[in-house]
Design a protein around this motif. Structure first.
Motif, PDB file in Angstrom:
ATOM      1  N   PRO A  18       3.363  58.952  65.721  1.00 15.83           N
ATOM      2  CA  PRO A  18       3.917  57.699  66.342  1.00 15.83           C
ATOM      3  C   PRO A  18       5.548  57.717  65.914  1.00 15.83           C
ATOM      4  O   PRO A  18       5.847  58.127  64.778  1.00 15.83           O
ATOM      5  N   ALA A  19       6.281  57.155  66.881  1.00 11.29           N
ATOM      6  CA  ALA A  19       7.585  56.749  66.547  1.00 11.29           C
ATOM      7  C   ALA A  19       8.099  55.516  67.435  1.00 11.29           C
ATOM      8  O   ALA A  19       7.240  55.083  68.240  1.00 11.29           O
ATOM      9  N   GLU A  20       9.318  54.988  67.124  1.00 11.99           N
ATOM     10  CA  GLU A  20       9.569  53.816  68.032  1.00 11.99           C
ATOM     11  C   GLU A  20      10.208  54.258  69.352  1.00 11.99           C
ATOM     12  O   GLU A  20      11.024  55.233  69.178  1.00 11.99           O
ATOM     13  N   TYR A  21      10.000  53.629  70.348  1.00 15.64           N
ATOM     14  CA  TYR A  21      10.558  53.900  71.656  1.00 15.64           C
ATOM     15  C   TYR A  21      11.329  52.757  72.128  1.00 15.64           C
ATOM     16  O   TYR A  21      10.703  51.631  71.991  1.00 15.64           O
ATOM     17  N   LEU A  22      12.424  52.666  72.909  1.00 13.27           N
ATOM     18  CA  LEU A  22      13.089  51.560  73.576  1.00 13.27           C
ATOM     19  C   LEU A  22      12.664  51.788  75.032  1.00 13.27           C
ATOM     20  O   LEU A  22      12.798  52.372  75.578  1.00 13.27           O
ATOM     21  N   VAL A  23      12.264  50.921  75.597  1.00 14.35           N
ATOM     22  CA  VAL A  23      11.725  50.712  76.963  1.00 14.35           C
ATOM     23  C   VAL A  23      12.263  49.512  78.026  1.00 14.35           C
ATOM     24  O   VAL A  23      12.370  48.514  77.471  1.00 14.35           O
ATOM     25  N   ARG A  52      20.953  53.359  65.617  1.00 16.73           N
ATOM     26  CA  ARG A  52      20.090  52.293  66.140  1.00 16.73           C
ATOM     27  C   ARG A  52      20.637  51.107  66.768  1.00 16.73           C
ATOM     28  O   ARG A  52      19.995  50.619  68.018  1.00 16.73           O
ATOM     29  N   GLN A  53      21.521  50.380  65.973  1.00 19.32           N
ATOM     30  CA  GLN A  53      22.414  49.207  66.373  1.00 19.32           C
ATOM     31  C   GLN A  53      23.073  49.443  67.623  1.00 19.32           C
ATOM     32  O   GLN A  53      23.161  48.706  68.528  1.00 19.32           O
ATOM     33  N   ALA A  54      24.003  50.661  67.937  1.00 24.08           N
ATOM     34  CA  ALA A  54      24.762  50.801  68.916  1.00 24.08           C
ATOM     35  C   ALA A  54      23.911  51.142  70.058  1.00 24.08           C
ATOM     36  O   ALA A  54      24.201  50.702  71.046  1.00 24.08           O
ATOM     37  N   GLN A  55      22.820  51.854  69.812  1.00 20.02           N
ATOM     38  CA  GLN A  55      21.855  52.284  70.876  1.00 20.02           C
ATOM     39  C   GLN A  55      21.093  50.979  71.719  1.00 20.02           C
ATOM     40  O   GLN A  55      21.365  50.762  72.732  1.00 20.02           O
ATOM     41  N   TRP A  56      20.842  49.958  70.739  1.00 22.06           N
ATOM     42  CA  TRP A  56      20.131  48.816  71.155  1.00 22.06           C
ATOM     43  C   TRP A  56      21.201  48.169  71.828  1.00 22.06           C
ATOM     44  O   TRP A  56      20.927  47.497  72.958  1.00 22.06           O
ATOM     45  N   ASN A  57      22.436  47.984  71.615  1.00 24.80           N
ATOM     46  CA  ASN A  57      23.383  46.970  71.955  1.00 24.80           C
ATOM     47  C   ASN A  57      23.912  47.768  73.444  1.00 24.80           C
ATOM     48  O   ASN A  57      24.186  47.098  74.312  1.00 24.80           O
ATOM     49  N   GLU A  58      23.882  49.098  73.538  1.00 22.96           N
ATOM     50  CA  GLU A  58      24.198  49.734  74.787  1.00 22.96           C
ATOM     51  C   GLU A  58      23.350  49.331  75.819  1.00 22.96           C
ATOM     52  O   GLU A  58      23.409  49.068  77.057  1.00 22.96           O
ATOM     53  N   GLU A  60      20.805  47.007  75.745  1.00 23.75           N
ATOM     54  CA  GLU A  60      20.809  45.533  76.080  1.00 23.75           C
ATOM     55  C   GLU A  60      21.937  45.189  77.071  1.00 23.75           C
ATOM     56  O   GLU A  60      21.742  44.408  77.999  1.00 23.75           O
ATOM     57  N   GLY A  61      22.861  45.630  76.954  1.00 27.61           N
ATOM     58  CA  GLY A  61      24.155  45.460  77.689  1.00 27.61           C
ATOM     59  C   GLY A  61      23.977  45.976  79.102  1.00 27.61           C
ATOM     60  O   GLY A  61      24.397  45.307  79.958  1.00 27.61           O
ATOM     61  N   ASP A  62      23.202  47.066  79.262  1.00 28.95           N
ATOM     62  CA  ASP A  62      22.754  47.651  80.470  1.00 28.95           C
ATOM     63  C   ASP A  62      21.905  46.551  81.135  1.00 28.95           C
ATOM     64  O   ASP A  62      22.017  46.201  82.393  1.00 28.95           O
ATOM     65  N   CYS A  63      20.978  46.118  80.472  1.00 23.81           N
ATOM     66  CA  CYS A  63      19.808  45.144  81.111  1.00 23.81           C
ATOM     67  C   CYS A  63      20.695  44.088  81.599  1.00 23.81           C
ATOM     68  O   CYS A  63      20.411  43.513  82.539  1.00 23.81           O
ATOM     69  N   ARG A  64      21.786  43.418  80.692  1.00 21.95           N
ATOM     70  CA  ARG A  64      22.317  42.224  81.173  1.00 21.95           C
ATOM     71  C   ARG A  64      23.164  42.600  82.551  1.00 21.95           C
ATOM     72  O   ARG A  64      23.244  41.669  83.282  1.00 21.95           O
ATOM     73  N   ASP A  65      23.733  43.763  82.501  1.00 27.02           N
ATOM     74  CA  ASP A  65      24.720  44.271  83.771  1.00 27.02           C
ATOM     75  C   ASP A  65      23.945  43.963  85.002  1.00 27.02           C
ATOM     76  O   ASP A  65      24.465  43.796  86.094  1.00 27.02           O
ATOM     77  N   ALA A  66      22.629  44.737  84.807  1.00 25.53           N
ATOM     78  CA  ALA A  66      21.629  45.032  86.009  1.00 25.53           C
ATOM     79  C   ALA A  66      21.284  43.858  86.792  1.00 25.53           C
ATOM     80  O   ALA A  66      20.872  43.735  87.919  1.00 25.53           O
ATOM     81  N   GLY A  67      20.889  42.760  85.856  1.00 29.81           N
ATOM     82  CA  GLY A  67      20.448  41.497  86.086  1.00 29.81           C
ATOM     83  C   GLY A  67      19.419  40.991  85.409  1.00 29.81           C
ATOM     84  O   GLY A  67      19.073  41.417  84.470  1.00 29.81           O
ATOM     85  N   ALA A  68      18.679  39.857  86.017  1.00 32.42           N
ATOM     86  CA  ALA A  68      17.926  39.028  85.050  1.00 32.42           C
ATOM     87  C   ALA A  68      16.489  39.436  85.039  1.00 32.42           C
ATOM     88  O   ALA A  68      15.842  39.130  84.043  1.00 32.42           O
TER      89      ALA A  68
END
Length: 185
Positions: A18-23, A52-58, A60-68
């Motif tokens: 098991p590992a953590e994945y960002l989806v 990890r924090q830089a990855q999350w920020n990047e 999350e920013g992609d999600c905000r830029d793409a739309g709600a």
């Protein structure tokens, strides 16, 4: 020595840990259709806390830029595919619970009492109330794919009760032995 076109045995991973994945998911449904979660992107979470924090920020920013409709989620899984599966399953379960609650509430608004049949897979009902378990079961095309229970204005259902009922019915359908969920009497 390895055979051409095959990976050496030292590179093959036979045991998955098991590992953590960002989806990144898109929960936007088509008008007139049941909302469905689409998995847009999956990547393993970085090991280093700063990365990890830089990855999350990047992401999350992609999600905000793409739309709600895009969201960033985190899952513990054994592979990319497993993480995507968990994201879709979580959404399907939450949607089924919400639909089941809506079906029950629709009947209870009128003070109705009786037995209801709910499809385990999606939380939907045929819209009818029945005099008993046997009548509700007999009216279904695929009775083994439904869960049956009485409803009454004296015992309103909470989302947690709906979730437990669907989980219980799913386990029962799979042939596992489980303890019954407590219900109002």
């Amino acid at each position: 020595m390895s055979i051409a076109g095959q990976n050496p045995a030292s590179r093959v991973q036979f045991d998955k840990h098991p590992a953590e994945y960002l989806v990144i998911v898109d929960d936007h449904g088509q008008p007139g259709r049941t909302p469905e979660r689409q998995v847009r992107y999956v990547e393993p979470r970085a090991d280093d806390p700063v990365e990890r924090q830089a990855q999350w920020n990047e992401l999350e920013g992609d999600c905000r830029d793409a739309g709600a409709t895009l969201s960033l989620l985190r899952y513990t899984a054994v592979s990319h595919g497993h993480a995507a599966h968990l994201a879709r399953r979580e959404f399907a379960a939450a949607s089924a619970v919400a639909r089941m609650g809506d079906e029950i509430d629709r009947h209870l608004e009128h003070g109705s009492r009786g037995w209801i049949a709910i499809r385990i897979a999606d939380g939907r009902s045929d819209g009818e109330l029945y005099d008993g378990y046997e009548a509700a079961r007999a009216a279904q095309v695929n009775p083994e794919r439904c869960t049956y229970f009485p409803i009454s204005p004296l015992c309103p259902w909470t989302p947690r009760m709906c979730e437990e009922q669907l989980e219980f019915a799913t386990r029962l359908q799979c042939g596992r032995r489980v303890q019954p969920t407590p219900t109002c009497r």
